[in-house]
Design a protein around this motif. Sequence first.
Motif, PDB file in Angstrom:
ATOM      1  N   HIS A  56      -0.770   7.519  -2.550  1.00  0.00           N
ATOM      2  CA  HIS A  56      -1.233   6.206  -3.004  1.00  0.00           C
ATOM      3  C   HIS A  56      -2.690   5.957  -2.609  1.00  0.00           C
ATOM      4  CE1 HIS A  56       3.125   4.476  -3.041  1.00  0.00           C
ATOM      5  NE2 HIS A  56       3.024   5.618  -3.673  1.00  0.00           N
ATOM      6  N   LEU A  57      -3.219   6.773  -1.712  1.00  0.00           N
ATOM      7  CA  LEU A  57      -4.576   6.562  -1.201  1.00  0.00           C
ATOM      8  C   LEU A  57      -5.536   7.661  -1.632  1.00  0.00           C
ATOM      9  CD1 LEU A  57      -3.566   5.443   2.404  1.00  0.00           C
ATOM     10  CD2 LEU A  57      -4.094   4.006   0.443  1.00  0.00           C
ATOM     11  N   PRO A 111      -9.102   3.096  -3.033  1.00  0.00           N
ATOM     12  CA  PRO A 111      -7.715   3.311  -2.621  1.00  0.00           C
ATOM     13  C   PRO A 111      -7.250   2.435  -1.466  1.00  0.00           C
ATOM     14  CG  PRO A 111      -9.065   5.165  -1.949  1.00  0.00           C
ATOM     15  CD  PRO A 111      -9.920   4.285  -2.803  1.00  0.00           C
ATOM     16  N   PHE A 112      -8.164   1.950  -0.624  1.00  0.00           N
ATOM     17  CA  PHE A 112      -7.768   1.131   0.508  1.00  0.00           C
ATOM     18  C   PHE A 112      -7.828  -0.368   0.205  1.00  0.00           C
ATOM     19  CE2 PHE A 112      -9.000   5.147   2.368  1.00  0.00           C
ATOM     20  CZ  PHE A 112      -7.904   5.399   3.176  1.00  0.00           C
ATOM     21  N   MET A 163       0.817  -1.197   0.000  1.00  0.00           N
ATOM     22  CA  MET A 163       0.000   0.000   0.000  1.00  0.00           C
ATOM     23  C   MET A 163       0.863   1.264   0.000  1.00  0.00           C
ATOM     24  SD  MET A 163      -3.149  -0.975  -0.099  1.00  0.00           S
ATOM     25  CE  MET A 163      -4.043   0.467   0.355  1.00  0.00           C
ATOM     26  N   SER A 164       2.091   1.173   0.495  1.00  0.00           N
ATOM     27  CA  SER A 164       2.935   2.358   0.518  1.00  0.00           C
ATOM     28  C   SER A 164       4.389   1.942   0.509  1.00  0.00           C
ATOM     29  CB  SER A 164       2.643   3.197   1.759  1.00  0.00           C
ATOM     30  OG  SER A 164       3.071   2.517   2.919  1.00  0.00           O
ATOM     31  N   THR A 202       0.043   8.926   1.376  1.00  0.00           N
ATOM     32  CA  THR A 202      -1.226   9.593   1.088  1.00  0.00           C
ATOM     33  C   THR A 202      -1.457   9.748  -0.409  1.00  0.00           C
ATOM     34  OG1 THR A 202      -0.236  11.795   1.301  1.00  0.00           O
ATOM     35  CG2 THR A 202      -1.251  10.834   3.269  1.00  0.00           C
ATOM     36  N   SER A 225      -8.502   9.108  -3.327  1.00  0.00           N
ATOM     37  CA  SER A 225      -9.748   8.579  -3.894  1.00  0.00           C
ATOM     38  C   SER A 225     -10.157   9.299  -5.180  1.00  0.00           C
ATOM     39  CB  SER A 225     -10.871   8.660  -2.864  1.00  0.00           C
ATOM     40  OG  SER A 225     -11.105   9.994  -2.489  1.00  0.00           O
TER      41      SER A 225
END
Length: 106
Positions: free
Chosen positions: A37-38, A46-47, A1-2, A35, A40
């Motif tokens: 990468h997340l 995104p999650f 995710m990051s 942030t 919307s």
Amino acid sequence: MSNGLPGLLRKSLKDIPVKGFIIPAGWTVMLVTATSHLNSDIFNDPFEFNPWRWKDINADVVSYNFMPFGRGVRQCPGADYTKAVMATFLHVLLTKYRYKCCFKFF
């Protein structure tokens, strides 16, 4: 995710207006790369873990929203070195040592 780092630190060279606030010149600003990468606005879910999330996105959009080691001239100078060290470490770990299971399954 990051990525593995919490963020990138930069020093502002001039006053920067951001959403009604001003970041004064000389202040240190931390960009939390996770942030990006997340976002919307860019990603549908995104999650949700989805390795193919970059497939149908324009390359210009990806270049501003995916920063595994930084970007461009600010890319991590040790990225290639770290990859080489980790590859060597894993090679030695897997080929030079013997492993046995210490768990007893009933």
